[in-house]
Write a protein that holds these residues in place. Sequence first.
Motif, PDB file in Angstrom:
ATOM      1  N   LYS A 257      -5.996  -5.897  -1.512  1.00 50.39           N
ATOM      2  CA  LYS A 257      -6.429  -4.629  -0.903  1.00 50.39           C
ATOM      3  C   LYS A 257      -7.769  -4.196  -1.526  1.00 50.39           C
ATOM      4  O   LYS A 257      -7.925  -4.210  -2.754  1.00 50.39           O
ATOM      5  N   LEU A 258      -8.701  -3.839  -0.650  1.00 50.07           N
ATOM      6  CA  LEU A 258     -10.001  -3.357  -1.115  1.00 50.07           C
ATOM      7  C   LEU A 258     -10.228  -1.990  -0.481  1.00 50.07           C
ATOM      8  O   LEU A 258     -10.179  -1.857   0.744  1.00 50.07           O
ATOM      9  N   VAL A 259     -10.456  -0.978  -1.318  1.00 49.02           N
ATOM     10  CA  VAL A 259     -10.645   0.381  -0.802  1.00 49.02           C
ATOM     11  C   VAL A 259     -12.109   0.775  -0.962  1.00 49.02           C
ATOM     12  O   VAL A 259     -12.700   0.548  -2.031  1.00 49.02           O
ATOM     13  N   ILE A 260     -12.669   1.359   0.080  1.00 53.16           N
ATOM     14  CA  ILE A 260     -14.052   1.835   0.024  1.00 53.16           C
ATOM     15  C   ILE A 260     -14.039   3.328   0.343  1.00 53.16           C
ATOM     16  O   ILE A 260     -13.551   3.746   1.394  1.00 53.16           O
ATOM     17  N   SER A 296     -13.192  -6.816  11.082  1.00 54.91           N
ATOM     18  CA  SER A 296     -11.795  -7.151  11.405  1.00 54.91           C
ATOM     19  C   SER A 296     -10.901  -7.068  10.157  1.00 54.91           C
ATOM     20  O   SER A 296      -9.681  -7.076  10.265  1.00 54.91           O
ATOM     21  N   GLN A 297     -11.519  -6.998   8.985  1.00 56.96           N
ATOM     22  CA  GLN A 297     -10.707  -6.892   7.757  1.00 56.96           C
ATOM     23  C   GLN A 297     -10.274  -5.450   7.462  1.00 56.96           C
ATOM     24  O   GLN A 297      -9.492  -5.213   6.549  1.00 56.96           O
ATOM     25  N   ILE A 298     -10.792  -4.499   8.226  1.00 61.78           N
ATOM     26  CA  ILE A 298     -10.378  -3.095   8.001  1.00 61.78           C
ATOM     27  C   ILE A 298      -8.955  -2.922   8.526  1.00 61.78           C
ATOM     28  O   ILE A 298      -8.672  -3.208   9.694  1.00 61.78           O
ATOM     29  N   THR A 299      -8.067  -2.491   7.655  1.00 58.21           N
ATOM     30  CA  THR A 299      -6.657  -2.373   8.049  1.00 58.21           C
ATOM     31  C   THR A 299      -6.199  -0.924   8.196  1.00 58.21           C
ATOM     32  O   THR A 299      -5.180  -0.649   8.820  1.00 58.21           O
ATOM     33  N   ASP A 300      -6.935   0.002   7.596  1.00 57.76           N
ATOM     34  CA  ASP A 300      -6.460   1.391   7.640  1.00 57.76           C
ATOM     35  C   ASP A 300      -7.629   2.325   7.333  1.00 57.76           C
ATOM     36  O   ASP A 300      -8.616   1.921   6.700  1.00 57.76           O
ATOM     37  N   MET A 301      -7.480   3.550   7.776  1.00 58.02           N
ATOM     38  CA  MET A 301      -8.434   4.593   7.415  1.00 58.02           C
ATOM     39  C   MET A 301      -7.611   5.804   7.009  1.00 58.02           C
ATOM     40  O   MET A 301      -6.723   6.220   7.755  1.00 58.02           O
ATOM     41  N   ARG A 302      -7.868   6.336   5.828  1.00 61.19           N
ATOM     42  CA  ARG A 302      -7.063   7.474   5.349  1.00 61.19           C
ATOM     43  C   ARG A 302      -7.929   8.733   5.303  1.00 61.19           C
ATOM     44  O   ARG A 302      -9.110   8.659   4.973  1.00 61.19           O
ATOM     45  N   VAL A 303      -7.297   9.849   5.613  1.00 58.56           N
ATOM     46  CA  VAL A 303      -8.027  11.127   5.656  1.00 58.56           C
ATOM     47  C   VAL A 303      -7.227  12.177   4.889  1.00 58.56           C
ATOM     48  O   VAL A 303      -6.003  12.269   5.047  1.00 58.56           O
ATOM     49  N   GLY A 304      -7.899  12.948   4.068  1.00 55.73           N
ATOM     50  CA  GLY A 304      -7.228  14.039   3.351  1.00 55.73           C
ATOM     51  C   GLY A 304      -8.169  15.221   3.218  1.00 55.73           C
ATOM     52  O   GLY A 304      -9.362  15.128   3.519  1.00 55.73           O
ATOM     53  N   THR A 305      -7.620  16.344   2.761  1.00 52.67           N
ATOM     54  CA  THR A 305      -8.414  17.572   2.614  1.00 52.67           C
ATOM     55  C   THR A 305      -8.494  17.960   1.135  1.00 52.67           C
ATOM     56  O   THR A 305      -7.485  18.272   0.511  1.00 52.67           O
ATOM     57  N   ARG A 306      -9.709  17.935   0.603  1.00 49.55           N
ATOM     58  CA  ARG A 306      -9.918  18.372  -0.788  1.00 49.55           C
ATOM     59  C   ARG A 306     -10.112  19.894  -0.813  1.00 49.55           C
ATOM     60  O   ARG A 306     -10.464  20.488   0.208  1.00 49.55           O
ATOM     61  N   ALA A 307      -9.939  20.475  -1.992  1.00 48.86           N
ATOM     62  CA  ALA A 307     -10.175  21.920  -2.149  1.00 48.86           C
ATOM     63  C   ALA A 307     -11.344  22.125  -3.109  1.00 48.86           C
ATOM     64  O   ALA A 307     -11.348  21.564  -4.209  1.00 48.86           O
ATOM     65  N   TYR A 308     -12.308  22.933  -2.675  1.00 50.07           N
ATOM     66  CA  TYR A 308     -13.482  23.217  -3.525  1.00 50.07           C
ATOM     67  C   TYR A 308     -13.603  24.704  -3.831  1.00 50.07           C
ATOM     68  O   TYR A 308     -13.359  25.546  -2.967  1.00 50.07           O
ATOM     69  N   THR A 309     -14.019  25.007  -5.038  1.00 51.86           N
ATOM     70  CA  THR A 309     -14.361  26.392  -5.386  1.00 51.86           C
ATOM     71  C   THR A 309     -15.876  26.558  -5.269  1.00 51.86           C
ATOM     72  O   THR A 309     -16.606  25.568  -5.153  1.00 51.86           O
TER      73      THR A 309
END
Length: 370
Positions: A257-260, A296-309
Motif C-alpha cells: 500500500k502506498l499513500v499519497i 490504474s494503481q489507485i485503489t481508494d480515495m479517502r476524505v476527512g474533515t480537519r478542525a482549525y483554530t
Amino acid sequence: MVKQVAIIGGGIIGATAAFYLSYLQGNENVQVTLFDDDHGQATKAASGIISPWLSKRRNKRWYALAKRGAELYSDLVKAAQLSDKAYQQTGTIVTRKNHEDLLSLYHDAQIKQQQTPAMGHVELLDADAVQKKMPLLTNPPEGIFVSGGARIDGADFVKELLEHAEANNVQVKHERVSVLPNGDVRSSEGTQTFDHVIVATGAWMHETLAPLGLNVKVRPQKGQLIDLTVAMPSKWRNMPVMMPESMSDIIPFNGGKLVIGATHENDEGFDLTPKPAARNQLFENAKAFISTLSESQITDMRVGTRAYTGDFAPFFGALPDLSSFLVGGGLGSSGLTTGPIIGYFLAQAVLGNHSDDWSRYTKPVSSYIG
Ligand SMILES: Cc1cc2nc3c(=O)[nH]c(=O)nc-3n(C[C@H](O)[C@H](O)[C@H](O)COP(=O)(O)OP(=O)(O)OC[C@H]3O[C@@H](n4cnc5c(N)ncnc54)[C@H](O)[C@@H]3O)c2cc1C
C-alpha cells in the motif's frame, strides 16, 4: 464511588483518552462510555507522519506539545500493543528544493537532535542514498533522514485502541449524541448525567457545545488522499516515509500500500465528496518522484474533515464555567502527532492526576471557546 465518564468523539483524541482511562492506575473508579458517529472523521481518513522536529512552524507551544506527543508514541504503542499496521517507526526523509536550505536545516536538525532523544539519529543523504532507503523512488531528491520518525494509519490506530479499551470495560456506542443546556448527554438510550464529559468532536465541536451557549472558534478543512497498490518486494519492508517540501507526502506501507496525501481545501466546508482534481494533483505529485506509477494503481480515495483554530494551534483543558467538561480539539494537519498526548492529558485529569503545566502546550481554552 465509581465516576461516570462520557467521551463524545472517537477520533484520535477520544480513542486515546478511552484507552488511557482503561489502562492507567485509578481506572477502577471510572465507568467510561464513548460515543462516536463516525461521520467524516479526520483520524480514519488519515495516514500520516509523526515527525514534528523539522517543522517550519514557529509556535513554541505547538512545538512543545508536538514534541511531547511524538515522545509519547513509544510508550503508547507498547502499552496498547499496537500492530505495525497501525504504527511503525520507519524513519522520515525531509527534503528541501534548495541545497543551501537543506544544509541549513541539517545544521538545525543536528543541534535539535542533541536535546531530543526521540529523534534518533539524523543523516544528510544525497539522492543515491535516499534511493537506497526508498527503492520505489525513480527520481529521488536529496534529503535528511530522521530515524525516530514514524508512520501511522489513523483507522487502524483508532480501531486497535478502542478494541483494547472495550476489552477493559469501556463501552463504545456508535451514535451521534447531543449535549443539553444543563450539561446532560442525550443518546438513543435517554438522558444521562455524567461526572465528567470529554468533548473531542473535531470539526463538529461548535455544534456539540452550542447548547451550552458556547461559541467554539474552529473551522472545517477538507483533506483528501489517495491509496495505490504497488509491487513491493519483501526486501523493501519498513521503507521510511518522505515529506517533500511543498508537495504531497509519500507514505509506503509494508505489503504494497502506498499513500499519497494530503490536500487542504478551506472552501468546501464539511463536504466529503472525493474530487477528481484533487486525485490528479496527488497523483502528479507522486509521479514527480515515482515515474513508473500508473493511474490504474489507485485503489481508494479517502476524505476527512480537519478542525482549525484561528491561530492554527490545538487547544485542550476544562471549560471555564463548567469544569466537569474537558475539551480537546483544533488539531489541524498535525493531529496525529498532537492528538494522543491531549487524550492522555485529558484522561489523567479525569483520574485526578493532573500534574503537568498545560500552559506550556496550549493557550487557555477561553481563547478558543467563548
Ligand atoms: C486526509 C487527511 C490527512 C491527514 N494527514 C495527517 C498527517 O499526516 N499527520 C498528522 O499529524 N495529521 C494528519 N491529519 C490530521 C489529523 O487526522 C486530525 O487532526 C486528527 O485526526 C483529528 O482528530 P480528532 O480526534 O480531533 O477529530 P476526528 O478524528 O475528526 O474525530 C471526531 C469524531 O467525533 C465524531 N462526532 C462529532 N460530533 C459527534 C456527536 N455529537 N456525537 C458523536 N460523535 C460525534 C465525528 O463523527 C468524528 O468521528 C490528516 C487529516 C486528513 C483528513
